[in-house]
Design an enzyme around this catalytic site. Structure first.
Site, PDB file in Angstrom:
ATOM      1  N   ASP A   1      50.330  18.478   3.867  1.00  0.00           N
ATOM      2  CA  ASP A   1      49.410  18.570   4.959  1.00  0.00           C
ATOM      3  C   ASP A   1      49.648  17.104   6.100  1.00  0.00           C
ATOM      4  O   ASP A   1      50.182  16.268   5.887  1.00  0.00           O
ATOM      5  CB  ASP A   1      48.177  17.829   4.390  1.00  0.00           C
ATOM      6  CG  ASP A   1      46.697  17.873   4.975  1.00  0.00           C
ATOM      7  OD1 ASP A   1      46.107  18.994   5.300  1.00  0.00           O
ATOM      8  OD2 ASP A   1      46.335  17.042   5.709  1.00  0.00           O
TER       9      ASP A   1
ATOM     10  N   GLU B   1      45.920  22.788   9.135  1.00  0.00           N
ATOM     11  CA  GLU B   1      47.245  21.826   9.328  1.00  0.00           C
ATOM     12  C   GLU B   1      48.025  21.905   7.957  1.00  0.00           C
ATOM     13  O   GLU B   1      48.883  20.722   7.664  1.00  0.00           O
ATOM     14  CB  GLU B   1      47.005  20.291   9.813  1.00  0.00           C
ATOM     15  CG  GLU B   1      46.239  19.438   8.984  1.00  0.00           C
ATOM     16  CD  GLU B   1      44.764  19.582   9.377  1.00  0.00           C
ATOM     17  OE1 GLU B   1      43.879  18.638   8.988  1.00  0.00           O
ATOM     18  OE2 GLU B   1      44.160  20.687   9.812  1.00  0.00           O
TER      19      GLU B   1
END
Length: 419
Positions: free
Chosen positions: A294, A337
């Site tokens: 992440d 993301e």
């Protein structure tokens, strides 16, 4: 950028072609009106042209002389004319053109543009020709190479199976029926044990005009069948249609399996293909690693530099992941993301090093966009225990990712902890 030579005395039709090539394919074109102008252009700059569009009825060359001129420079050529006799058509085809088109209107421009697009991309498409007759094999190979296909040829079925395994860009097989050891019908059945109809097209070719032969091929798994001797137009139409169907299916599959922005696999593919990969690793007792990655403070990147910059960050990280992992691994955009990596046959100590190196590689990235330097880091959660399912491994990796985020970010947390 490819440059298309247009030899056409009609300004209206030439401009119609030129605009269509630019707007639909992004191609440049060079227009000349006469044989003499074409000759002069080719003498000085023949290497500049990827293809040629030729009117066979020019003011200074009314009988197709321009075709011989341009083909002499080995430039793939498509011919068009407002009218053409059977004798002239046969003569033109025999010269080795890629196609001919009646010059009637806008609908013909659509066909010309589609044909050019095919020719310019055909070099990436492999076609396997299987025929024990040297004459027939060479004839078919020559026709395919005129259309710029990457042709591989052999005279027997066993070699054909080996060539298919060694060349994953092959999209079409053309096989004769009568061959020693393994005939075309038997080869078709053998191919269909490994390759589906929507992954690899197969056309049976035979001089036998009995309907039973074509039915036999189709039932064995062939996509199509063609009888020799065949017209050039029929041959090329069948080849193009079968390859287009394979490519369309491939494109649709990619759209359903891949993320539009990063071109990585999507979450659906991870659970479909990853589940099978996980089960196989379990059966063979091979090691497997699942990581969730992440990007840290990604919202701040979007807020500070804009969403276009955020997209560039995602694309850059996606390319880094593709470059660092093997084809046997699965790399996907898990959402937003967040990325997920399923790595197979990776020892635990090796996995810890690989993902720590990956964390550092992301931290070392500097993106320069619109005069701004964008730097960012990532947190990674890594599960090295096989658990009871892929979902459980992802859940454990997610828990470790949460720990990494809450412990200062830009770090790798692993389950189980190192001894």
């Amino acid at each position: 950028m490819a440059n298309i030579l247009i030899v056409e005395d009609s300004r209206t039709f030439a401009l119609l072609l030129s605009r269509a090539l630019t707007s639909r394919l992004g191609l440049e074109s060079t227009w000349v009106k006469t044989y003499d102008e074409a000759q002069e252009k080719l003498q000085h700059d023949s290497d500049a042209f990827s293809m040629a569009l030729l009117d066979i009825n020019l003011p200074d060359a009314p009988n197709g002389e321009v075709v011989d001129l341009v083909l002499g420079y080995e430039i793939p050529s498509l011919v068009f004319s407002s009218e053409i006799s059977d004798d002239l058509r046969d003569s033109i085809w025999s010269k080795g053109i890629v196609d001919y088109v009646y010059k009637e209107g806008a609908e013909n421009v659509d066909y010309i543009v589609a044909t050019i697009n095919n020719i310019l991309t055909n070099q990436e498409i492999g076609v396997l020709v299987v025929d024990d007759s040297t004459t027939s094999r060479n004839h078919i190979t020559k026709l395919l190479r005129i259309r710029q296909y990457d042709v591989i040829a052999t005279d027997n079925g066993q070699d054909a199976l080996a060539l298919l395994e060694a060349n994953d860009h092959i999209r079409l097989v053309l096989t004769a029926y009568v061959m020693p050891d393994m005939n075309g019908y038997e080869l078709t059945k053998a191919i269909r044990k490994q390759y589906r109809r929507d992954d690899l097209a197969l056309i049976g070719v035979s001089g036998d005009d009995e309907t039973a032969t074509s039915a036999k091929f189709i039932k064995a798994g062939a996509n199509d069948y063609i009888t020799k001797p065949f017209l050039f137009e029929e041959f090329y139409c069948r080849i193009t249609q079968n390859i287009e169907i394979i490519e369309y299916i491939k494109r649709i599959r990619e759209l359903s399996e891949k993320d539009f922005l990063t071109k990585l696999y999507n979450r659906k593919y991870l659970f479909d293909a990853g589940g099978l990969l996980y089960a196989n690793q379990q059966r063979t007792n091979n090691e497997i690693a699942v990581a969730l990655l992440d990007l840290d403070n990604f919202k701040a990147i979007n807020d500070t530099y804009g969403h276009a910059a955020g997209d560039e960050v995602l694309i850059t990280v996606a390319k880094l992941l593709q470059d660092r992992f093997r084809k046997s691994d699965i790399v996907c955009r898990y959402g937003g993301e967040e990325f997920c990596i399923l790595a197979t046959n990776m020892a635990r100590d090796q996995a810890r090093t690989v993902f720590e190196d990956l964390r550092q590689a992301v931290a070392d990235i500097s993106l320069y966009l619109d005069g701004e330097t964008i730097e960012f880091t990532t947190s990674i959660g890594l599960c090295l225990n096989p658990m009871d399912s892929l979902e459980q491994m992802i859940s454990k990796a997610d828990a470790k990712l949460y720990q990494a985020k809450n412990s200062g970010k830009n770090q790798v947390r692993v389950f189980p902890e190192a001894e």
